[in-house]
Scaffold this active site. Structure first.
Site, short mmCIF file in Angstrom:
data_model
loop_
_atom_site.label_atom_id
_atom_site.label_comp_id
_atom_site.label_asym_id
_atom_site.label_seq_id
_atom_site.Cartn_x
_atom_site.Cartn_y
_atom_site.Cartn_z
N LYS A 161 2.37 -1.41 -0.79
CA LYS A 161 1.21 -1.60 -1.94
C LYS A 161 0.48 -0.13 -1.72
O LYS A 161 -0.10 -0.24 -3.03
CB LYS A 161 0.33 -2.67 -1.45
N SER A 200 8.57 -5.15 3.19
CA SER A 200 7.69 -4.97 2.05
C SER A 200 6.83 -4.66 2.92
O SER A 200 5.84 -3.90 2.60
CB SER A 200 7.17 -6.20 1.38
#
Length: 519
Positions: free
Chosen positions: A63, A320
């Protein structure tokens, strides 16, 4: 919160997203992460599996890429007004770190359900430049509060996924994958929450190598993108599951949905057990522990291979994030065996009479027991909760058939959420039938057949009134046993215990046992 196109774009396409990704400002804070072979998973699946290690970023999540790229585009006046964002945690950490690097004041609205490890990390990365507001139970609740704060302050909103600059920042992952693996590539698997990562990766992969498949993966109880694909329009979920909290989004983005619909080849759903199994797989191959959302892509990859068989070309799973709450590890370890179909769970009813346990153990054959719960409660029938180690689904069916062939009623609970979450821990209580009960804890070497041999050594004229065992993966197994022995035979009981040569503790006078289990 309205979706925001990047300057100069009217519609996002693969070509325009590729240009945006190539110009993205991410490497001031982000790093190019490794694309590593997963040797153990590859060998088991018969395909080359590569892990894109976004858990190695400074904030332990991808992110950071999108957050920094968005904030780096702000003009001087926008920077003085500050930014606001809403996030379950990983995007919040990216905004916090970007704020401290760029000298921009940031307000981060997080749902109260956000893991504490992520809340603490936002404080650490943001320092004096970040203020945290805990609001609501989901991302959608936090987003509504963030919108209110933006309107009140005239601040810029840094959307976690529905923003062209954020999508472009995440798309740099695809540029790295294609550069790191120029050879045959069958598919790239990406987790989906709001769709920013999936949209960016899919667009760039299709712009550069359109023959490569890009497949999104969602948790079965947070599947807004999959449902949008099925409906042809964005849908809003009433509720979302929070196990994979990083992708717990009720509605996908207005920008991300058309990109995903055009460039994703498929969206898969995976359940909690499959996610837990993927977490364990990643740990075994890398010795790192991803968060549930971080393991979604590998769970989907495994499901894809199970459905399609081995494929030509590498399979890439984007890992992720790794912002895992430590207190979730016990749950993950417990459910991973079932997710890998290496554990079957049954409720078996056997006659409450001598020799039944031995017949039950004979029906198990050479299978290792992973869990055994029993408490006497009926004079005629014994109800046992048992977990058994298996290698494949067919073994589960064969075991059930073996139990029935021995005259035992059996209920397969492997897919029963109530049994796996709660009932396995609630078998017990006081029983008027447990007269003359003595309670012992035993340690014994954890090897195949050890539990069965323990049962076989028990004197047939002493009844087992309570039994609990759970395999914890250690060198020694631990069991709790209630044995009904008349006081006149306690000397014989002590002789029997001495012959076992297993360490044991007499818990018959334990106050908790007397309070909760003893009649």
């Amino acid at each position: 919160m309205n979706a925001r196109l990047a300057a100069g774009d009217t519609v996002l396409t693969a070509a325009s997203m590729l240009r945006r990704a190539e110009a993205a400002q991410v490497y001031d804070v982000a790093q190019q992460t490794a694309l590593e072979p997963a040797a153990l998973v590859s060998a088991r699946l018969g395909s080359t599996v590569l892990l894109k290690r976004e858990d190695q970023q400074p904030v332990f999540s991808f992110k950071l890429r999108g957050a920094y790229n968005r904030m780096a585009q702000l003009g001087a006046i926008e920077r003085t007004r500050g930014v606001v964002t809403a996030s379950a945690g990983n995007h919040a950490q990216g905004v916090a770190l970007a704020a401290s690097r760029l000298g921009i004041l940031a307000t981060v609205v997080m749902p109260v359900t956000a893991p504490q490890v992520k809340v603490d990390a936002v404080r650490r990365f943001g320092g004096d430049f970040t203020r945290i507001v805990l609001f609501g139970e989901s991302y959608s609740d936090a987003q509504a509060e963030a919108q209110r704060l933006c309107d009140e302050r005239g601040a810029s909103f840094v959307h976690p996924f529905d923003d062209a600059d954020v999508i472009a920042g995440q798309a740099t992952i695809a540029l790295e994958i294609l550069a790191q693996h120029p050879g045959p590539l069958h598919a790239v698997f990406v987790p989906i929450g709001g769709g920013g990562l999936a949209a960016g990766v899919a667009a760039v992969v299709k712009a550069r190598r359109p023959q490569v498949r890009v497949i999104g993966v969602q948790a079965h109880d947070a599947d807004a993108m999959a449902r949008a694909f099925e409906a042809g329009v964005r849908v809003t979920l009433d509720e979302v599951g929070l196990f994979a909290d990083g992708t717990a989004v009720k509605q996908v983005g207005a920008l991300t949905f058309p990109l995903c619909r055009q460039y994703l080849d498929d969206v898969l759903r995976v359940d909690t057990d499959a996610i837990c199994a993927a977490i364990r797989d990643i740990y075994q191959d890398t010795r790192s522990i991803p968060e549930p959302s971080g393991a979604l892509a590998l769970a989907g990859l495994k499901q894809y291979v199970s459905a399609h068989g081995a494929v030509d070309g590498a399979l890439v799973a984007v890992i992720s994030g790794a912002n895992m709450n430590f207190d979730r590890l016990r749950f993950v370890a417990e459910r991973a065996e079932i997710g890998e179909q290496r554990e079957a769970v049954f409720a078996v009813t056997i006659p409450e009479q001598r020799g039944s346990f031995r017949r039950f153990c004979a029906a198990l054959g050479q299978h290792s027991i992973t869990e055994f719960n029993y408490r006497i409660g009926d004079a005629q029938a014994a109800h046992i909760f048992v977990g058994v180690q298996t290698a494949q689904r067919e073994e589960r069916e064969a075991l059930a058939a073996a139990f029935r062939a021995n005259g035992f009623d059996v209920l397969d609970l492997t897919g029963d959420e109530l049994a796996k979450l709660h009932l396995r821990h609630m078998i017990g209580g006081r029983s008027p039938l447990a007269r003359d009960e003595c309670l012992y804890r035993f340690d014994f070497p954890e090897r195949p057949g050890a539990l069965a041999r323990f049962l076989e050594r028990m004197r047939p004229d002493w009844n087992i009134s309570l039994f609990h065992y759970r395999n914890h993966g250690a060198d020694y197994g631990r069991i709790l046993v209630g044995i009904q022995v008349p006081p006149s035979e306690h000397a014989l009981l002590r002789q029997f215990l001495a012959t076992l040569a297993y360490p044991y503790v007499d818990e018959s006078d334990n106050p908790a046992y007397r309070l909760l289990l003893r009649t």
